[in-house]
Scaffold this motif. Structure first.
Motif, PDB file in Angstrom:
ATOM      1  N   LEU A  15      38.143  40.858 -77.159  1.00  0.00           N
ATOM      2  CA  LEU A  15      37.384  40.191 -77.675  1.00  0.00           C
ATOM      3  C   LEU A  15      36.232  40.871 -78.319  1.00  0.00           C
ATOM      4  O   LEU A  15      35.574  40.056 -79.397  1.00  0.00           O
ATOM      5  N   ALA A  16      36.540  41.539 -78.977  1.00  0.00           N
ATOM      6  CA  ALA A  16      35.374  42.473 -79.189  1.00  0.00           C
ATOM      7  C   ALA A  16      36.260  42.134 -80.612  1.00  0.00           C
ATOM      8  O   ALA A  16      35.428  41.906 -81.839  1.00  0.00           O
ATOM      9  N   TRP A  17      37.388  42.521 -81.373  1.00  0.00           N
ATOM     10  CA  TRP A  17      37.885  42.069 -82.087  1.00  0.00           C
ATOM     11  C   TRP A  17      37.116  40.648 -82.838  1.00  0.00           C
ATOM     12  O   TRP A  17      36.678  40.578 -84.163  1.00  0.00           O
ATOM     13  N   LYS A  18      37.418  39.695 -82.114  1.00  0.00           N
ATOM     14  CA  LYS A  18      37.236  37.732 -82.217  1.00  0.00           C
ATOM     15  C   LYS A  18      35.039  37.950 -81.884  1.00  0.00           C
ATOM     16  O   LYS A  18      34.372  37.044 -82.874  1.00  0.00           O
ATOM     17  N   LEU A  19      34.979  38.483 -81.480  1.00  0.00           N
ATOM     18  CA  LEU A  19      33.077  38.717 -81.685  1.00  0.00           C
ATOM     19  C   LEU A  19      32.695  39.930 -82.315  1.00  0.00           C
ATOM     20  O   LEU A  19      31.658  38.741 -83.551  1.00  0.00           O
ATOM     21  N   ALA A  20      33.108  40.279 -83.582  1.00  0.00           N
ATOM     22  CA  ALA A  20      32.651  41.066 -84.734  1.00  0.00           C
ATOM     23  C   ALA A  20      33.536  40.235 -85.794  1.00  0.00           C
ATOM     24  O   ALA A  20      32.405  40.659 -87.128  1.00  0.00           O
ATOM     25  N   ALA A  21      33.921  39.488 -85.268  1.00  0.00           N
ATOM     26  CA  ALA A  21      34.366  38.691 -87.182  1.00  0.00           C
ATOM     27  C   ALA A  21      33.352  37.156 -86.884  1.00  0.00           C
ATOM     28  O   ALA A  21      32.879  36.402 -87.954  1.00  0.00           O
ATOM     29  N   SER A  22      32.268  37.201 -86.458  1.00  0.00           N
ATOM     30  CA  SER A  22      31.645  35.974 -86.372  1.00  0.00           C
ATOM     31  C   SER A  22      30.437  36.141 -86.813  1.00  0.00           C
ATOM     32  O   SER A  22      29.821  36.941 -86.984  1.00  0.00           O
ATOM     33  N   PRO A  23      29.897  35.406 -88.537  1.00  0.00           N
ATOM     34  CA  PRO A  23      28.828  35.797 -88.779  1.00  0.00           C
ATOM     35  C   PRO A  23      26.925  35.602 -88.013  1.00  0.00           C
ATOM     36  O   PRO A  23      26.061  36.097 -89.062  1.00  0.00           O
ATOM     37  N   LEU A  24      27.447  35.298 -86.524  1.00  0.00           N
ATOM     38  CA  LEU A  24      25.862  35.124 -86.264  1.00  0.00           C
ATOM     39  C   LEU A  24      26.425  36.404 -85.319  1.00  0.00           C
ATOM     40  O   LEU A  24      24.617  36.966 -85.199  1.00  0.00           O
ATOM     41  N   LEU A  25      26.919  37.557 -85.234  1.00  0.00           N
ATOM     42  CA  LEU A  25      27.152  38.982 -84.635  1.00  0.00           C
ATOM     43  C   LEU A  25      26.153  39.679 -85.071  1.00  0.00           C
ATOM     44  O   LEU A  25      26.057  39.941 -86.707  1.00  0.00           O
ATOM     45  N   THR A  26      25.082  40.438 -84.708  1.00  0.00           N
ATOM     46  CA  THR A  26      23.840  41.839 -85.862  1.00  0.00           C
ATOM     47  C   THR A  26      24.588  42.548 -85.516  1.00  0.00           C
ATOM     48  O   THR A  26      25.383  44.053 -86.119  1.00  0.00           O
TER      49      THR A  26
END
Ligand code: AMP
Ligand code: GLY
Length: 424
Positions: A15-26
């Motif tokens: 989940l962290a790997w996929k969340l980290a790939a989001s352009p929305l993530l700060t």
């Protein structure tokens, strides 16, 4: 967006790997995380059981979304406490988490709303439970009502085995989780894991997978949390998904709303595909582990957008796209698992495995003096894609062969059922 992910396993690494790939993530935080998750997130030593401490952290760091990985904090009501503090959270309320927390609750829901599942009875009295087992005969399935660390289910092939399981359960073998026993009909068919993202009203199909629960090759030996998985599950054809939505998931969403416990988060249906169609074996209120790892490999869309929409009640506007490729994950476990484990054995070769194009998700790992060591039962998940399950399997095992970990072992036949089917 600032996101806090709760958990520390291979599922949370994926989940962290996929969340980290989001352009929305700060900024991504994980509590408590693990050395693999630390490559994607800042790991923080928060006590997840201390809900007020989690709330304080969220305020301090201006967290926009909390993603809860495992079931225990959900069953303990962390989503309710966060929502009451006006913090966005992906995960069900304590009342809705009963779908996993109490097998009896789920069976009663099925009965009330006409959801196909194994015929069952609930008991707290030993004599009545014994009589019922004798009356029904074997095979029969005996389950502790509550969460018993994956050990509460006995698929009994004889009446004696079933009676022993009933006695152990009501005799306190699982503590309070076994104060009530559910005895049910043994279903025949092929098992599949089916996932939906839910926002209280809408359920959005979110992929299919199959896992391998037994520790040994050929599906032998004791049950585990899962020794490997692949996605998609061939048995979950578009027609079967449609039927499962109509006969199982949609009545569940409607029923939960009617009971005043609308379900939001991820609904994980453990299904038996029988001759009569899909039947519910059990619900979980979290992603499967290692099923999540293969789903994340195949997900094309932005996970953060989807989880945030679920938390916001906006799933009605969303769709999900998947890679056409199959994905397969092999779990590497510490020797002795699921029994007594050897801990602290050194692990090397993760970079070499990655160079094969695989993802190596970490579960029970730790750093000792800067070196990666095993620190749990299921330790690594080596996951790869391929045009077919057979190809994904070959790619995953090629990567597994690069891991240098004498303290570990793994099954060599993950995906066998789908590979056989592809050959046919
Ligand atoms: P659980 O620990 O609830 O995931 O159950 C463990 C396993 O027991 C499931 O994955 C199934 O293989 C099996 N099982 C549970 N309930 C039934 C049932 N009613 N009929 C046949 N198998 C079952
Ligand atoms: N792999 C099965 C589970 O997560 O429950």
């Amino acid at each position: 967006m600032n996101v806090l992910l709760l958990g520390s396993g291979g599922r949370e690494h994926a989940l962290a790997w996929k969340l980290a790939a989001s352009p929305l993530l700060t900024k991504l935080y994980a509590a408590p995380g693990n050395p693999g998750i630390a490559e994607e997130a800042e790991c923080v030593a928060l006590d997840v059981a201390d809900h007020q401490a989690v709330i304080r952290f969220c305020r301090e760091k201006a967290i926009d979304l909390v993603v809860v990985g495992p079931e225990a904090p959900l069953v303990a009501g962390i989503a309710d406490d966060l929502r009451n503090a006006n913090i966005h959270v992906f995960g069900p309320s304590k009342a809705a988490a009963q779908l996993e927390g109490s097998k009896g609750f789920t069976k009663d829901l099925c009965a009330k709303f006409g959801i196909p599942t194994a015929a069952y009875r609930r008991f707290t009295e030993l004599a009545a439970a014994r009589d019922y087992v004798r009356e029904q005969g074997a095979p029969i399935v005996v389950k502790a009502d509550g969460i018993a660390a994956g050990k509460g289910v006995t698929v009994a092939t004889s009446v004696d085995e079933a009676l022993a399981a009933v006695e152990a359960c009501l005799g306190g073998a699982f503590g309070s989780a076994g104060a009530e026993v559910v005895i049910e009909e043994c279903l025949e068919g092929e098992e599949a894991s089916f996932f939906c993202l839910c926002d209280g009203i809408t359920a959005l199909p979110f992929g299919t997978a199959q896992d391998h629960k037994r520790v040994g090759d050929g599906d032998t030996g004791p049950n585990t949390g899962g020794m490997g998985a692949y996605s998609p599950a061939p048995v979950m054809t578009p027609e079967m998904v449609e039927r499962t939505m109509r006969e199982i998931v949609e009545p569940t969403m409607k029923g939960m709303a009617e009971l005043g416990a609308p379900f939001s988060g991820v609904l994980f249906a453990g299904l038996m595909i029988t001759a009569e169609g899909p039947k519910l074996i059990e619900y979980n209120v979290r992603f499967g582990d290692p099923e999540c790892q293969v789903l994340m490999l195949r997900l094309k869309d932005d996970l953060l957008v989807l989880l945030n929409a679920a938390a916001d009640g906006q799933l009605g506007h969303m769709s999900v796209r998947w890679q056409d490729e199959a994905a397969l994950a092999v779990v590497m476990a510490a020797k002795g698992y699921p029994g007594t484990l050897e801990k602290g054995t050194p692990i090397a070769g993760i970079e070499a495995a990655r160079e094969q194009g695989a993802q190596v998700f970490q579960a029970g790992t730790a750093l000792r003096e800067g070196k990666l060591v095993a620190n749990g039962g299921r330790v690594l998940n080596v996951a790869a894609s391929g045009a077919t399950v057979a190809e994904a399997k070959a790619n995953a095992y090629e990567a597994v062969s690069k891991i240098d970990w004498p303290g570990g072992f793994y099954r060599r036949d993950i995906g066998w059922r789908a590979v056989e089917r592809e050959k046919a």
